[in-house]
Scaffold this active site. Sequence first.
Site, PDB file in Angstrom:
ATOM      1  N   GLU A   1      -9.464  -1.647   5.723  1.00  0.00           N
ATOM      2  CA  GLU A   1      -9.946  -1.209   7.171  1.00  0.00           C
ATOM      3  C   GLU A   1     -11.100  -1.974   7.489  1.00  0.00           C
ATOM      4  O   GLU A   1     -11.856  -2.444   6.370  1.00  0.00           O
ATOM      5  CB  GLU A   1     -10.223   0.209   7.003  1.00  0.00           C
TER       6      GLU A   1
ATOM      7  N   ASN B   1      -6.774  -1.973  14.639  1.00  0.00           N
ATOM      8  CA  ASN B   1      -8.369  -2.422  14.452  1.00  0.00           C
ATOM      9  C   ASN B   1      -8.371  -3.777  13.514  1.00  0.00           C
ATOM     10  O   ASN B   1      -9.311  -3.968  13.178  1.00  0.00           O
ATOM     11  CB  ASN B   1      -8.980  -1.316  13.992  1.00  0.00           C
TER      12      ASN B   1
ATOM     13  N   HIS C   1      -6.708  -4.215  10.580  1.00  0.00           N
ATOM     14  CA  HIS C   1      -6.456  -3.803   9.011  1.00  0.00           C
ATOM     15  C   HIS C   1      -5.173  -4.751   8.621  1.00  0.00           C
ATOM     16  O   HIS C   1      -4.307  -4.582   9.415  1.00  0.00           O
ATOM     17  CB  HIS C   1      -6.528  -2.399   8.864  1.00  0.00           C
TER      18      HIS C   1
ATOM     19  N   ASP D   1       0.751  -1.156   0.087  1.00  0.00           N
ATOM     20  CA  ASP D   1       0.008  -0.079  -0.036  1.00  0.00           C
ATOM     21  C   ASP D   1       0.953   1.247  -0.040  1.00  0.00           C
ATOM     22  O   ASP D   1       2.081   1.149   0.073  1.00  0.00           O
ATOM     23  CB  ASP D   1      -1.104  -0.067   1.145  1.00  0.00           C
TER      24      ASP D   1
HETATM   25  C1  GLP Z   1      -0.049   0.756   8.479  1.00  0.00           C
HETATM   26  C2  GLP Z   1       0.366  -0.161   7.368  1.00  0.00           C
HETATM   27  C3  GLP Z   1      -0.075  -1.552   7.663  1.00  0.00           C
HETATM   28  C4  GLP Z   1       0.762  -1.875   8.811  1.00  0.00           C
HETATM   29  C5  GLP Z   1       0.128  -1.156  10.107  1.00  0.00           C
HETATM   30  C6  GLP Z   1       0.880  -1.270  11.477  1.00  0.00           C
HETATM   31  O1  GLP Z   1      -1.265   1.241   8.579  1.00  0.00           O
HETATM   32  N1  GLP Z   1      -0.517   0.255   6.285  1.00  0.00           N
HETATM   33  O2  GLP Z   1       0.426  -2.338   6.427  1.00  0.00           O
HETATM   34  O3  GLP Z   1       0.592  -3.106   9.373  1.00  0.00           O
HETATM   35  O4  GLP Z   1       0.486   0.381   9.745  1.00  0.00           O
HETATM   36  O5  GLP Z   1       1.712  -0.516  11.747  1.00  0.00           O
HETATM   37  P1  GLP Z   1       2.873  -0.912  12.677  1.00  0.00           P
HETATM   38  O6  GLP Z   1       3.773  -2.210  12.342  1.00  0.00           O
HETATM   39  O7  GLP Z   1       3.592   0.421  12.922  1.00  0.00           O
HETATM   40  O8  GLP Z   1       2.063  -1.281  14.222  1.00  0.00           O
END
Ligand code: GLP
Length: 241
Positions: A143, A136, A138, A67
Amino acid sequence: MKRIICRDAGEVSEIAAAMIAEQIFRNRESVIGLATGSTPEGLYGKLREMYENGDLDFSGVRTFNLDEYYPIRKSNDQSYDCFMRDKLFSHINVKMENIHIPNGECSDPAEECIAYEQMIAEAGGVDIQVLGIGLNGHIGFNEPERELRMDTHPTELTASTIEANSRFFSSIDEVPTKALTMGMGTIMRARSIILLITGAHKAAIAKKIFSGVVTTEVPASFLNLHPNTTVLLDEAAASEL
Ligand code: GLP
């Protein structure tokens, strides 16, 4: 879903790196799906180390990131383009033309997403997809919603994700409210998936995905239906299982 509980985040990164290395040893032209966020940073550190030690060759590898924010300049240090260059790509011998990240600078997001999905298909699909998870539930930027989209698509971020990601920006107003993301189908079509979950703050969401329920309210719960998913958790994230 196979579950491996690791001592700490370091061991999660080590095992994930070993799984990716094994895939590249099997096929030097493997298609690897990559994720951003703080969770995979340790994994990228290990992959860099393996490359520097001469143990891993990325010259044939093709990558597709999950993404990107939209709109965002690639030069913005919070773009996923910049993150990937900084944490991994500029330290290994992956070829620039083999790197794919949804283009946050494009003028037509819908068209960009269709082209991205097509490029993944033309590459023969993803061999191994790395995933982190949002608080959450995702994955990518899929989402929680009543309906989830199959293919790569433009999407709106939820207030909870904007809040969670604001820690990387100087103020919450700077967090983009939209993104381009692989869809649930794009992710589920990967031949194998590694989901990384670390930290006590992820314990509640880890518990939900292992509750035996599949729901669009927790997009990662769909990974229960995937035939070859490994979830790597550290002890803190596994504390409520
Ligand atoms: C972002 C990304 C996700 C990722 C998430 C969690 O929103 N789009 O791909 O898994 O963050 O991030 P973190 O690993 O910093 O908790």
